[in-house]
Write an enzyme that holds these catalytic residues in place. Structure first.
Site, PDB file in Angstrom:
ATOM      1  N   HIS A  64       0.752  -1.083   0.054  1.00  0.00           N
ATOM      2  CA  HIS A  64      -0.167   0.020   0.017  1.00  0.00           C
ATOM      3  C   HIS A  64       0.729   1.228  -0.157  1.00  0.00           C
ATOM      4  O   HIS A  64       2.029   1.216   0.255  1.00  0.00           O
ATOM      5  CB  HIS A  64      -0.939  -0.040   1.009  1.00  0.00           C
ATOM      6  CG  HIS A  64      -0.417   0.068   2.380  1.00  0.00           C
ATOM      7  ND1 HIS A  64       0.020  -1.078   3.165  1.00  0.00           N
ATOM      8  CD2 HIS A  64       0.024   0.926   3.312  1.00  0.00           C
ATOM      9  CE1 HIS A  64       0.728  -0.585   4.519  1.00  0.00           C
ATOM     10  NE2 HIS A  64       0.926   0.669   4.589  1.00  0.00           N
ATOM     11  N   GLU A  74       7.825   0.701   4.893  1.00  0.00           N
ATOM     12  CA  GLU A  74       7.290  -0.014   5.663  1.00  0.00           C
ATOM     13  C   GLU A  74       7.544  -1.475   5.083  1.00  0.00           C
ATOM     14  O   GLU A  74       7.379  -1.567   3.868  1.00  0.00           O
ATOM     15  CB  GLU A  74       6.062  -0.033   6.042  1.00  0.00           C
ATOM     16  CG  GLU A  74       5.253  -1.021   7.234  1.00  0.00           C
ATOM     17  CD  GLU A  74       3.683  -0.901   7.412  1.00  0.00           C
ATOM     18  OE1 GLU A  74       3.141   0.100   6.471  1.00  0.00           O
ATOM     19  OE2 GLU A  74       3.344  -1.527   8.238  1.00  0.00           O
TER      20      GLU A  74
END
Lengths: 136, 136
Positions: free
Chosen positions: B7, B130
């Protein structure tokens, strides 16, 4: 309207170092640098299974990313690109909905040879958005 | 090592307005806001055919994105998330290659219930990355 995420463009001050970060610690498949003279950038494609990362660095004195690099000397995410089926339909819808299209509101030919437009970051949460016509 | 782009997280000052931009002019499929109290954010998922956009806004006085919002009051791209097969292998490789893992270098449980780590933006061209363990 928007379809797949075509790519994330990350502007970097030093392409070799950035390529090494992605090829080394992150272990990604990193392509070779390619000068896009008409776009004022040198680009390196990183293929992920579902999308692409494009590392871009300024090329020439009129590079469109020079002001971004001044504000972000360490680099940063320059824009994200969503695919649309029809760039002219996208322009109609966005104009009707009051979004600001950068430049003269006419599509340009982007780095992949397809028609593209850019939307003003102030309309979209501080993110510069490119829309690219990709026929399915 | 890195796999798919899981994402892009976009931090926004006003979730309702941001949802309206994506549902309206951009015509995307926008989910409902969800408070992630333990992560200090309210999140809205936008499903694209190949990945997700996550709109995040601060929740609570200790939200980890408050300093980002101060620096970027209009919002902006907060981080990007790549999938890895094994977070412990990723930590070993990154540590060996000299990359800085934020916090105590131990994985936390992320917003999707999977182990995650964050890498320091100074090591990766000004982008906060991340890594999320997603078993294939």
């Amino acid at each position: 309207m928007i379809g797949a995420l075509n790519h994330i463009a990350i502007a970097v001050p030093n392409l070799d170092e950035a390529m090494e970060k992605y090829a080394g610690p992150l272990g990604a498949k990193v392509g070779k640098p390619k000068d896009l003279i008409e776009h004022g950038v040198t680009v390196v494609f990183i293929d992920l299974p579902n999308t692409k990362i494009e590392l871009i660095s300024p090329l020439g004195k009129n590079s469109p990313i020079l002001s971004f690099m001044k504000k972000n000397p360490a680099g940063g995410i320059h824009h994200i690109c969503y695919e649309v089926e029809s760039i002219s339909n996208a322009i109609s819808k966005l104009t009707k909905d009051g979004a600001m299209i950068l430049g003269d509101s006419k599509p340009k030919i982007g780095a992949h040879g397809n028609p593209v437009i850019f939307l003003h970051p102030k309309d979209f949460n501080g993110t510069l958005i490119e829309l690219e016509e990709v026929k399915s």
